[in-house]
Design a protein around this motif. Sequence first.
Motif, PDB file in Angstrom:
ATOM      1  N   GLY A 198       1.131  -1.319   0.073  1.00  0.00           N
ATOM      2  CA  GLY A 198       0.094  -0.138  -0.487  1.00  0.00           C
ATOM      3  C   GLY A 198       0.658   1.836   0.022  1.00  0.00           C
ATOM      4  N   ILE A 199       0.726   2.149   0.876  1.00  0.00           N
ATOM      5  CA  ILE A 199       1.093   3.309   0.985  1.00  0.00           C
ATOM      6  C   ILE A 199       2.726   3.466   0.543  1.00  0.00           C
ATOM      7  CG2 ILE A 199       1.619   3.164   3.381  1.00  0.00           C
ATOM      8  CD1 ILE A 199       0.633   6.269   3.744  1.00  0.00           C
ATOM      9  N   ARG A 200       3.220   2.587   1.301  1.00  0.00           N
ATOM     10  CA  ARG A 200       4.719   1.767   1.425  1.00  0.00           C
ATOM     11  C   ARG A 200       5.324   2.614  -0.691  1.00  0.00           C
ATOM     12  NH1 ARG A 200       8.409   0.114   5.469  1.00  0.00           N
ATOM     13  NH2 ARG A 200       9.562  -0.455   3.357  1.00  0.00           N
ATOM     14  N   PHE A 201       4.265   1.789  -1.585  1.00  0.00           N
ATOM     15  CA  PHE A 201       4.873   1.876  -3.127  1.00  0.00           C
ATOM     16  C   PHE A 201       3.797   3.347  -3.813  1.00  0.00           C
ATOM     17  CE2 PHE A 201       4.960  -2.837  -1.617  1.00  0.00           C
ATOM     18  CZ  PHE A 201       5.268  -2.901  -2.622  1.00  0.00           C
ATOM     19  N   TRP A 202       2.562   3.535  -2.809  1.00  0.00           N
ATOM     20  CA  TRP A 202       1.280   4.917  -3.540  1.00  0.00           C
ATOM     21  C   TRP A 202       1.938   5.812  -3.438  1.00  0.00           C
ATOM     22  CZ3 TRP A 202      -2.942   1.368  -1.304  1.00  0.00           C
ATOM     23  CH2 TRP A 202      -3.334   0.427  -1.985  1.00  0.00           C
ATOM     24  N   ALA A 203       2.687   5.895  -2.122  1.00  0.00           N
ATOM     25  CA  ALA A 203       3.131   7.284  -1.646  1.00  0.00           C
ATOM     26  C   ALA A 203       4.534   7.678  -2.258  1.00  0.00           C
ATOM     27  CB  ALA A 203       3.156   8.290   0.141  1.00  0.00           C
ATOM     28  N   ARG A 204       5.008   6.750  -3.190  1.00  0.00           N
ATOM     29  CA  ARG A 204       6.992   6.863  -3.378  1.00  0.00           C
ATOM     30  C   ARG A 204       6.788   7.243  -5.061  1.00  0.00           C
ATOM     31  NH1 ARG A 204      11.202   2.969  -2.417  1.00  0.00           N
ATOM     32  NH2 ARG A 204      12.829   3.535  -4.042  1.00  0.00           N
ATOM     33  N   PRO A 205       7.217   8.141  -5.650  1.00  0.00           N
ATOM     34  CA  PRO A 205       6.990   8.506  -7.530  1.00  0.00           C
ATOM     35  C   PRO A 205       8.139   7.711  -7.649  1.00  0.00           C
ATOM     36  CG  PRO A 205       7.002  10.669  -6.101  1.00  0.00           C
ATOM     37  CD  PRO A 205       7.361   9.573  -4.756  1.00  0.00           C
ATOM     38  N   THR A 235       7.031   4.510  -8.967  1.00  0.00           N
ATOM     39  CA  THR A 235       6.270   3.427  -8.796  1.00  0.00           C
ATOM     40  C   THR A 235       5.484   2.747  -9.735  1.00  0.00           C
ATOM     41  OG1 THR A 235       5.160   3.749  -7.020  1.00  0.00           O
ATOM     42  CG2 THR A 235       6.780   2.763  -6.078  1.00  0.00           C
ATOM     43  N   ILE A 236       5.585   2.112 -10.098  1.00  0.00           N
ATOM     44  CA  ILE A 236       4.369   1.225 -11.223  1.00  0.00           C
ATOM     45  C   ILE A 236       3.578   1.531 -10.802  1.00  0.00           C
ATOM     46  CG2 ILE A 236       3.155  -0.762 -12.186  1.00  0.00           C
ATOM     47  CD1 ILE A 236       5.977  -1.771 -12.107  1.00  0.00           C
ATOM     48  N   ARG A 237       2.321   2.436 -11.491  1.00  0.00           N
ATOM     49  CA  ARG A 237       0.567   2.832 -11.985  1.00  0.00           C
ATOM     50  C   ARG A 237       0.282   2.601 -13.147  1.00  0.00           C
ATOM     51  NH1 ARG A 237      -1.334   7.168 -14.483  1.00  0.00           N
ATOM     52  NH2 ARG A 237       0.298   8.132 -15.509  1.00  0.00           N
ATOM     53  N   LEU A 238      -0.900   1.949 -12.197  1.00  0.00           N
ATOM     54  CA  LEU A 238      -1.536   0.533 -13.718  1.00  0.00           C
ATOM     55  C   LEU A 238      -2.639   1.476 -13.893  1.00  0.00           C
ATOM     56  CD1 LEU A 238      -1.037  -1.880 -12.761  1.00  0.00           C
ATOM     57  CD2 LEU A 238       0.021  -1.229 -14.742  1.00  0.00           C
ATOM     58  N   ARG A 239      -2.882   2.198 -14.590  1.00  0.00           N
ATOM     59  CA  ARG A 239      -4.412   3.025 -15.283  1.00  0.00           C
ATOM     60  C   ARG A 239      -5.585   2.029 -15.970  1.00  0.00           C
ATOM     61  NH1 ARG A 239      -2.969   5.832 -20.723  1.00  0.00           N
ATOM     62  NH2 ARG A 239      -1.816   4.729 -22.069  1.00  0.00           N
ATOM     63  N   PRO A 240      -6.474   2.676 -15.720  1.00  0.00           N
ATOM     64  CA  PRO A 240      -7.529   1.224 -15.979  1.00  0.00           C
ATOM     65  C   PRO A 240      -8.103   1.473 -17.254  1.00  0.00           C
ATOM     66  CG  PRO A 240      -8.615   3.098 -14.851  1.00  0.00           C
ATOM     67  CD  PRO A 240      -7.633   3.376 -14.437  1.00  0.00           C
ATOM     68  N   TRP A 241      -7.917   2.557 -18.070  1.00  0.00           N
ATOM     69  CA  TRP A 241      -8.261   3.071 -19.395  1.00  0.00           C
ATOM     70  C   TRP A 241      -7.359   3.513 -20.184  1.00  0.00           C
ATOM     71  CZ3 TRP A 241     -12.681   4.919 -16.224  1.00  0.00           C
ATOM     72  CH2 TRP A 241     -13.688   3.493 -16.227  1.00  0.00           C
ATOM     73  N   ARG A 283       4.272   6.260 -11.204  1.00  0.00           N
ATOM     74  CA  ARG A 283       3.861   7.507 -10.653  1.00  0.00           C
ATOM     75  C   ARG A 283       4.432   8.650 -10.461  1.00  0.00           C
ATOM     76  NH1 ARG A 283       2.530   3.264  -7.371  1.00  0.00           N
ATOM     77  NH2 ARG A 283       0.593   3.075  -7.314  1.00  0.00           N
ATOM     78  N   THR A 284       3.835   9.645 -10.437  1.00  0.00           N
ATOM     79  CA  THR A 284       4.312  11.060  -9.992  1.00  0.00           C
ATOM     80  C   THR A 284       4.160  11.316  -9.229  1.00  0.00           C
ATOM     81  OG1 THR A 284       2.160  12.112 -11.245  1.00  0.00           O
ATOM     82  CG2 THR A 284       3.522  10.795 -12.852  1.00  0.00           C
ATOM     83  N   TRP A 285       4.583  12.983  -8.693  1.00  0.00           N
ATOM     84  CA  TRP A 285       4.246  13.491  -7.706  1.00  0.00           C
ATOM     85  C   TRP A 285       2.671  13.940  -7.707  1.00  0.00           C
ATOM     86  CZ3 TRP A 285       6.872  12.964  -2.852  1.00  0.00           C
ATOM     87  CH2 TRP A 285       8.002  13.491  -2.675  1.00  0.00           C
ATOM     88  N   PHE A 286       2.325  14.224  -8.517  1.00  0.00           N
ATOM     89  CA  PHE A 286       1.049  14.670  -8.998  1.00  0.00           C
ATOM     90  C   PHE A 286      -0.049  13.578  -8.556  1.00  0.00           C
ATOM     91  CE2 PHE A 286      -3.231  14.416 -11.320  1.00  0.00           C
ATOM     92  CZ  PHE A 286      -3.492  15.434 -10.743  1.00  0.00           C
ATOM     93  N   ASP A 287       0.804  11.953  -8.750  1.00  0.00           N
ATOM     94  CA  ASP A 287       0.089  10.711  -8.335  1.00  0.00           C
ATOM     95  C   ASP A 287      -0.123  10.930  -6.412  1.00  0.00           C
ATOM     96  OD1 ASP A 287      -1.001  10.190 -10.556  1.00  0.00           O
ATOM     97  OD2 ASP A 287       0.757  10.048 -11.168  1.00  0.00           O
ATOM     98  N   VAL A 288       1.194  10.709  -6.058  1.00  0.00           N
ATOM     99  CA  VAL A 288       1.072  11.178  -4.684  1.00  0.00           C
ATOM    100  C   VAL A 288       0.481  12.437  -4.064  1.00  0.00           C
ATOM    101  CG1 VAL A 288       3.436  11.401  -3.350  1.00  0.00           C
ATOM    102  CG2 VAL A 288       4.411  10.469  -5.112  1.00  0.00           C
ATOM    103  N   GLY A 289       0.522  13.269  -4.423  1.00  0.00           N
ATOM    104  CA  GLY A 289      -0.272  14.254  -3.927  1.00  0.00           C
ATOM    105  C   GLY A 289      -2.252  14.234  -3.900  1.00  0.00           C
ATOM    106  N   ILE A 290      -2.879  13.391  -4.876  1.00  0.00           N
ATOM    107  CA  ILE A 290      -3.872  13.064  -4.691  1.00  0.00           C
ATOM    108  C   ILE A 290      -3.950  12.008  -3.649  1.00  0.00           C
ATOM    109  CG2 ILE A 290      -5.412  12.260  -6.302  1.00  0.00           C
ATOM    110  CD1 ILE A 290      -4.334  13.270  -8.722  1.00  0.00           C
ATOM    111  N   SER A 296       4.286  -7.723  -4.556  1.00  0.00           N
ATOM    112  CA  SER A 296       6.087  -7.328  -3.951  1.00  0.00           C
ATOM    113  C   SER A 296       6.228  -6.181  -5.258  1.00  0.00           C
ATOM    114  CB  SER A 296       7.179  -8.444  -4.761  1.00  0.00           C
ATOM    115  OG  SER A 296       7.485  -8.566  -5.981  1.00  0.00           O
ATOM    116  N   LEU A 297       5.614  -5.820  -5.976  1.00  0.00           N
ATOM    117  CA  LEU A 297       5.870  -5.075  -7.340  1.00  0.00           C
ATOM    118  C   LEU A 297       5.024  -3.853  -6.829  1.00  0.00           C
ATOM    119  CD1 LEU A 297       5.976  -7.262 -10.067  1.00  0.00           C
ATOM    120  CD2 LEU A 297       8.405  -5.827  -9.212  1.00  0.00           C
ATOM    121  N   ILE A 298       3.872  -4.078  -7.142  1.00  0.00           N
ATOM    122  CA  ILE A 298       3.295  -2.755  -6.789  1.00  0.00           C
ATOM    123  C   ILE A 298       2.233  -2.393  -5.654  1.00  0.00           C
ATOM    124  CG2 ILE A 298       2.188  -2.807  -9.499  1.00  0.00           C
ATOM    125  CD1 ILE A 298      -0.743  -4.067  -8.490  1.00  0.00           C
ATOM    126  N   GLY A 299       3.048  -3.726  -5.040  1.00  0.00           N
ATOM    127  CA  GLY A 299       1.617  -3.008  -3.368  1.00  0.00           C
ATOM    128  C   GLY A 299       0.612  -4.312  -3.153  1.00  0.00           C
TER     129      GLY A 299
END
Length: 596
Positions: A117-124, A126-132, A143-150, A495-498
């Motif tokens: 979770g947060i260990r991945f999702w709050a870190r620029p 890391t892998i981000r998977l968009r749905p569409w 993941r960008t700083w914009f994603d981390v900010g949201i 182990s890759l996306i949390g």
Amino acid sequence: MGFTQPDLPAVDPQEFLRKPLMERIRILSANWVEHGFGSPWMVHTIYIAKLIFFYALGGITVATLTSDLPAFWHVSAWWNQPIVYQKAILWTVLLEAIGIAGSWGPLAGKVKPMTGGIRFWARPGTIRLRPWTWMPFTAGDRRTWFDVGIYAALLASLVVALAMPGVPSESLAKALPDNTSGLVNPALLIAPMVLLVLIGLRDKTIFLGSRGEQYLPAMFFFAVLPFVDMILALKLLIVVVWVGAGVSKFGKHFANVIPPMVSNSPAIPFRWAKRAHYRQYPNDLRPSRLAEFMAHVMGTTVEIAAPLVLLLSTDKTLTIGAVLLMLAFHVFIISTFPLAVPLEWNVLFSYATVFLFAGFPAWEGYAVTDMSSPWLTALIVAGLLFFPVLGNFRPDKISFLPSMRQYAGNWASATWAFAPGAEAKLNRVTRPASNTVDQFVAFGYEPEWAEVTMNQPIAWRALHSQGRGLFSVLLKSLPDIDIRTVREAEFACNSLIGFNFGDGHLHDEKMIAAVQREAQFEPGELVVAWVESQAWGSSVQRYKLIDAALGIIETGTWKVADAVEAQPWLPDGPIPTEVTWSLAGDRRDQGHGALA
């Protein structure tokens, strides 16, 4: 098995690891029957302590302290307070969004550290998977700083909604004149809903990890509906979740879920009881008649009939009986410690059952016919059914979570096969965790025993219908499969996306391509057999063979009937598959020669 020592298979690790793949699966699938994953009692104790003291008592304490209600031990003073239910939902969303509720810890492939979770999702980075891929402003897979900010804003908005006291509600006062706690301020729910949708459009992992498909509708009902309609809409929501999950269990897959689930339960210490769920241990590990009964009578029938009774009954005795039946249903699931460990979800649904159907029963003005408008009822039902219906007809378009296929056994899934030494290339990927096998070593396992332990999830997969198809594809495609390192995709995904909650869409070819950008596998070094869920009206499952360096190299199908009839270790050879396309054939057709 001791308190701190795992229940390891009775094998010599060096000799075991030299055996062919399917022989290893034969040994470990038989071992799973009696021992499950073999986790030490300490692991289960940690889960129970987290569930009771952190989730349940922590959530009640937060809800009561911030709502001017007596302390948690005064159960009669808070159990049927609407604001407590609202904050129980918000508390659960917060913990799920952080990554310390479902899919947490060793049973979900997170050993050291236990939190994804947060260990991945709050870190620029890391892998981000968009749905569409067609969605504007979502390009990229990092993941960008914009994603981390949201994401940070989402967590903060949930904390604010939890911390603030309730506000008066005219509709609540009309229904419950003595209520003084009020409801969560609807204005405070706007930010969590908007941010959850916004982050979900850029990163489906966080949306699914937060269980947005179930909690977002609940927050919407909190925000826009008058009190009585809100309660009735929440009843419809939970019934759709139950009945949707029950309906998804029709078919050939679900009976294969019950035996390995029971085998993993520390609450069932008797080996004979676990063996009874298989036809003839250890030679025939298909589901027994008892397992079929548990699946389709105690499981499917109960999960459809009891919720419909709760929704439609106006008889007190019948309703209370159905409440008790659903409580037993969720307690059973908790007792088995399923590998995605959705323990908090089951506790919440247990409380929701009591709160909604005993706290606000139909005979006191909370029948589904008491909705302010039948058109509103129809609109809510249609909205709640949209994704489950679409997802079952088109499982390639919708995650199995909004499709309501929890525990159904009909899942998209995958198995990864690395050339010798190639797994280490995953360490090039930006992430705050190492490969799961290395996490077991860091936890204290000897390297060879860590490798044996990592073979157990693939034996667990083989006990399910789709596992037999996946291994059939690999056996036909990789002559060197016996010397390869074979991994269960859910553990690799974690182990890759949390996060992974049994959703194969989180590790499909798009995720493999995202991994490849940093890992840089050579052709043949990582080959993935991936399969989609079986669609309604279809008799087959559709698979893809993916080479990390080349992309999809083959597609095809297998018949579900063949998969469920096979033994986990495929003693009669791979089940029949039909190739519908291959890269090698396509290249030959185009005059480029055979695929090297």
